[in-house]
Enzyme design. Structure first.
Site, mmCIF file in Angstrom:
data_model
loop_
_atom_site.group_PDB
_atom_site.id
_atom_site.type_symbol
_atom_site.label_atom_id
_atom_site.label_comp_id
_atom_site.label_asym_id
_atom_site.label_seq_id
_atom_site.Cartn_x
_atom_site.Cartn_y
_atom_site.Cartn_z
ATOM 1 N N ASP A 9 0.876 -1.164 0.000
ATOM 2 C CA ASP A 9 0.000 0.000 0.000
ATOM 3 C C ASP A 9 0.926 1.230 0.000
ATOM 4 O O ASP A 9 2.117 1.109 0.287
ATOM 5 C CB ASP A 9 -0.873 -0.059 1.268
ATOM 6 C CG ASP A 9 -1.692 1.184 1.448
ATOM 7 O OD1 ASP A 9 -2.340 1.610 0.481
ATOM 8 O OD2 ASP A 9 -1.685 1.748 2.571
ATOM 9 N N ASP A 11 -0.106 5.082 1.018
ATOM 10 C CA ASP A 11 -0.323 6.044 2.106
ATOM 11 C C ASP A 11 -0.265 5.331 3.457
ATOM 12 O O ASP A 11 -1.039 4.413 3.710
ATOM 13 C CB ASP A 11 -1.703 6.712 1.954
ATOM 14 C CG ASP A 11 -1.802 7.549 0.679
ATOM 15 O OD1 ASP A 11 -0.883 8.342 0.428
ATOM 16 O OD2 ASP A 11 -2.803 7.409 -0.053
ATOM 17 N N LYS A 45 -8.614 5.994 6.360
ATOM 18 C CA LYS A 45 -7.450 5.258 5.854
ATOM 19 C C LYS A 45 -7.873 4.127 4.919
ATOM 20 O O LYS A 45 -8.714 3.311 5.280
ATOM 21 C CB LYS A 45 -6.608 4.724 7.013
ATOM 22 C CG LYS A 45 -5.917 5.840 7.751
ATOM 23 C CD LYS A 45 -4.928 5.308 8.770
ATOM 24 C CE LYS A 45 -4.171 6.481 9.385
ATOM 25 N NZ LYS A 45 -3.393 6.062 10.557
ATOM 26 N N GLU A 169 0.141 -3.395 4.609
ATOM 27 C CA GLU A 169 -1.001 -2.468 4.717
ATOM 28 C C GLU A 169 -1.072 -1.800 6.088
ATOM 29 O O GLU A 169 -0.735 -2.414 7.091
ATOM 30 C CB GLU A 169 -2.303 -3.270 4.549
ATOM 31 C CG GLU A 169 -3.003 -3.108 3.231
ATOM 32 C CD GLU A 169 -3.587 -1.734 2.977
ATOM 33 O OE1 GLU A 169 -3.642 -0.899 3.909
ATOM 34 O OE2 GLU A 169 -3.973 -1.481 1.834
HETATM 35 C C1 BG6 Z 1 -5.688 5.892 0.376
HETATM 36 C C2 BG6 Z 1 -5.715 6.726 1.638
HETATM 37 O O1 BG6 Z 1 -4.419 5.370 0.167
HETATM 38 O O2 BG6 Z 1 -6.041 6.703 -0.750
HETATM 39 C C3 BG6 Z 1 -7.071 7.383 1.812
HETATM 40 O O3 BG6 Z 1 -5.437 5.891 2.749
HETATM 41 C C4 BG6 Z 1 -7.386 8.212 0.569
HETATM 42 O O4 BG6 Z 1 -7.068 8.197 2.961
HETATM 43 C C5 BG6 Z 1 -7.329 7.308 -0.668
HETATM 44 O O5 BG6 Z 1 -8.677 8.789 0.678
HETATM 45 C C6 BG6 Z 1 -7.600 8.078 -1.955
HETATM 46 O O6 BG6 Z 1 -6.563 8.975 -2.185
HETATM 47 P P1 BG6 Z 1 -6.558 10.109 -3.286
HETATM 48 O O7 BG6 Z 1 -5.106 10.553 -3.320
HETATM 49 O O8 BG6 Z 1 -6.986 9.500 -4.572
HETATM 50 O O9 BG6 Z 1 -7.490 11.183 -2.834
HETATM 51 MG MG MG Z 2 -2.747 3.111 3.614
#
Ligand code: BG6
Ligand code: MG
Length: 220
Positions: A9, A11, A45, A169
């Protein structure tokens, strides 16, 4: 012997972007007249941008027209993008590089499996693109985690059967997605929160070479 596929993963696993997502959502919440806490941010998350906005509006008890909903999604993302504009290698979480380099040295197939539509620019900013054989992100999937879709696509593109894949993750939904895909799940974070994971480490500094050797099948 079959190769093991490694799926990361983004973020909260590779980079700590959760804090930037939080700041952007909090700004929107404040503009709409309510507070949004770090604790509430935990619910976001692993969850898609659209679903995050739905939850945010539920928290604030705000009703939105289609047009407002779309505008707020864009606004949040623009704020998020300006917060990550200056991001660089210094924001890679501790020992992520150690693990990626270990896997590369042993020729293990590596994929990114992220819900984020911003995954590619982030990997470029932190200069990690070259480590990934496959990138599956929020632009490729129809079903959000805990649906296993993102990880199953990654496994397919790596050419590794799901049962031979390992997922790192930080989100409850992500661990569920990995388990639903029939993969071995490794939680990065709090073991009470990530109780469904097969293994949990607070962060990558806790993962040693002995454990990595086991994962790649060098030792039993
Ligand atoms: C995930 C995050 O990786 O991506 C979430 O944990 C986030 O918090 C999601 O909403 C979508 O991200 P983005 O960058 O497309 O807005
Ligand atoms: Mg994550």
């Amino acid at each position: 012997m079959n190769k093991t596929g490694f799926i990361f993963d983004l973020d909260g696993v590779i980079v700590d972007t959760a804090k930037y997502h939080y700041l952007a959502w909090r700004k929107l919440a404040n503009e709409l007249g309510f507070e949004f806490t770090q604790e509430q941010n935990e619910l976001f998350k692993g969850v898609s941008r659209k679903r995050c906005l739905e939850i945010l509006l539920e928290i604030g008890n705000v009703k939105a027209s289609q047009e407002q909903f779309s505008r707020w999604l864009v606004e949040k993302n623009e704020d998020y993008l300006s917060l990550i504009e200056e991001m660089d290698e210094s924001e890679i979480l501790p020992d992520v590089l150690k693990v990626l380099q270990f896997l590369k040295k042993h020729n293990m197939p590596i994929a990114l499996g992220s819900a984020s539509k911003n995954a590619r620019p982030i990997l470029e900013k932190v200069k990690l693109m070259d480590y990934f054989d496959v990138i599956v992100d929020g632009t490729h999937v129809a079903k959000a985690k805990p649906d296993p879709e993102v990880f199953l696509i990654a496994a397919k593109q790596l050419g590794v059967p799901p049962k031979d894949c390992i997922v790192f993750e930080d989100a409850v939904a992500g661990i569920e997605a990995a388990n639903n895909a029939g993969m071995l799940s490794i939680g990065i974070g709090d073991d009470k929160v990530l109780a469904e994971a097969k293994f949990v480490f607070a962060n990558f500094t806790e993962i040693d070479n002995q454990f990595l050797n086991k994962l790649i099948g060098l030792t039993p």
